[in-house]
Enzyme design. Structure first.
Site, short mmCIF file in Angstrom:
data_model
loop_
_atom_site.label_atom_id
_atom_site.label_comp_id
_atom_site.label_asym_id
_atom_site.label_seq_id
_atom_site.Cartn_x
_atom_site.Cartn_y
_atom_site.Cartn_z
N TYR A 48 0.94 -43.84 5.28
CA TYR A 48 0.88 -44.01 6.73
C TYR A 48 0.67 -45.49 7.09
O TYR A 48 -0.18 -46.17 6.49
CB TYR A 48 -0.23 -43.16 7.36
CG TYR A 48 0.04 -41.66 7.29
CD1 TYR A 48 1.30 -41.16 6.97
CD2 TYR A 48 -0.97 -40.74 7.55
CE1 TYR A 48 1.56 -39.80 6.92
CE2 TYR A 48 -0.73 -39.36 7.50
CZ TYR A 48 0.54 -38.90 7.18
OH TYR A 48 0.78 -37.55 7.13
N PRO A 202 2.72 -29.16 14.65
CA PRO A 202 2.51 -27.78 15.08
C PRO A 202 3.11 -27.43 16.45
O PRO A 202 3.27 -26.25 16.75
CB PRO A 202 0.99 -27.62 15.09
CG PRO A 202 0.48 -29.02 15.29
CD PRO A 202 1.44 -29.90 14.56
N LEU A 203 3.42 -28.45 17.26
CA LEU A 203 4.06 -28.16 18.54
C LEU A 203 5.58 -28.16 18.42
O LEU A 203 6.28 -27.87 19.40
CB LEU A 203 3.61 -29.18 19.61
CG LEU A 203 2.10 -29.22 19.90
CD1 LEU A 203 1.80 -30.22 21.00
CD2 LEU A 203 1.56 -27.84 20.26
N GLY A 204 6.07 -28.47 17.24
CA GLY A 204 7.51 -28.44 17.00
C GLY A 204 8.26 -29.38 17.92
O GLY A 204 7.80 -30.47 18.25
N PHE A 207 8.46 -30.08 23.24
CA PHE A 207 8.36 -31.14 24.24
C PHE A 207 9.16 -32.39 23.86
O PHE A 207 9.10 -33.40 24.54
CB PHE A 207 6.89 -31.51 24.46
CG PHE A 207 6.02 -30.32 24.77
CD1 PHE A 207 6.18 -29.62 25.96
CD2 PHE A 207 5.06 -29.88 23.87
CE1 PHE A 207 5.40 -28.51 26.24
CE2 PHE A 207 4.27 -28.78 24.14
CZ PHE A 207 4.45 -28.09 25.33
N GLU A 209 12.66 -32.15 22.49
CA GLU A 209 14.10 -31.96 22.60
C GLU A 209 14.44 -31.08 23.79
O GLU A 209 13.72 -30.14 24.09
CB GLU A 209 14.66 -31.31 21.32
CG GLU A 209 14.61 -32.20 20.10
CD GLU A 209 15.24 -31.54 18.88
OE1 GLU A 209 15.88 -30.48 19.03
OE2 GLU A 209 15.09 -32.09 17.77
#
Length: 288
Positions: A48, A202-204, A207, A209
């Site tokens: 990172y 986890p939110l894929g 928000f 695409e």
């Protein structure tokens, strides 16, 4: 017995130079904010920030004066980037010496004596299970790591390593828009062998695409927000938490309001039909 981690994990990938470029004081404040909101586990990887974010976090952690026993630290090793290190090509390294060296580097950078969880970041075709197990056992014996796990490994790749040394975690992609892990046997395998899944992103793409799938989900989420009086992101996390594999979402937000809302997902019990409605809208068709 696995190390007790917080039900939602703070992902640090974007804290440093790769995105938010937080300074030491800002990072120390963010660590404190997470802890105040019952998020006590922090997810790292050596790569990172091009191998810089762990050290930035370590300075902030030292400045914060937070007791080490009050937090849990996860890190990963194995990916060799061409920036930040003298590599000609991106590749993986899981030799015994490298795994040990990498864990020790993470300890120095994070300014700690031990890692609660140490993961192999991605599977390599050249990894040798015996060599990996020797490194892990040495690190455990010396108290440098508590639990060992994997990241982005399939069930069969996990089994290859599990035959030689205990696997406690596997961090994989899982969300309402990327739900293959609950269909391809990954979660079934983990439940069979007491391996706790963590889910990155986890939110894929809900928000991120604007495609038919995300439009369908947003339309449904608008209805569920009215029904449950929780935000869309909280509902999406609650959807993950309802799975019996006991998934631990790794949330990368640095937004104060979102951090304060994250743990609300542990209080929200989605009704079964609403859980299936989210899956149905993601797929674009009803279950078989």
């Amino acid at each position: 017995m696995q190390t007790k981690l917080s039900p939602i994990i703070a992902g640090t990938m974007n804290w440093g130079i790769w995105d938010k470029k937080l300074n030491t004081s800002e990072m120390a404040h963010l660590i404190q904010l997470c802890i105040e909101n019952q998020i006590t586990t922090f997810d790292h990887a050596d790569i990172y920030g091009g191998y810089t974010t762990e050290a930035d976090f370590g300075k902030a952690f030292a400045q914060s004066k937070i007791d080490r026993k009050d937090i849990q630290l996860i890190s990963k090793c194995g990916i060799q980037l061409t920036h930040g290190r003298d590599n000609k090509i991106k590749h993986y390294n899981y030799s015994k010496d490298y795994i040990i060296w990498s864990a020790e580097q993470s300890l120095k950078n994070l300014q700690t004596d031990y890692l609660d969880v140490f993961l192999l970041h991605r599977p390599s075709p050249l990894m040798e299970a015996d060599e990996i197990a020797e490194a892990v056992e040495k690190l455990k014996k010396e108290g440098k790591i508590i639990d060992f796990g994997l990241s982005n490994f399939t069930a069969w790749q996990t089994e290859l390593i599990r035959q030689k040394t205990e696997i406690s975690y596997n961090q994989i992609q899982f969300s309402a828009t990327h739900h293959e892990a609950m269909l391809d046997g990954s979660f079934d395998y983990m439940q069979m062998h007491n391996i706790r899944p963590m889910s990155w992103n986890p939110l894929g793409t809900v928000f991120r695409e604007d495609i038919e799938q995300t439009r369908r989900l947003k339309k449904l989420l608008a209805e569920l927000v009215k029904k449950y009086h929780f935000g869309s992101d909280t509902i999406l996390l609650a959807w993950i938490l309802k799975h019996p594999a006991r998934v631990l979402p790794v949330a990368g937000t640095v937004n104060v309001a979102r951090i304060q809302a994250l743990m609300k997902a542990t209080e929200l019990q989605l009704e079964q039909e609403d859980w299936f409605a989210i899956w149905t809208e993601s797929m674009g068709n009803e279950v078989p």
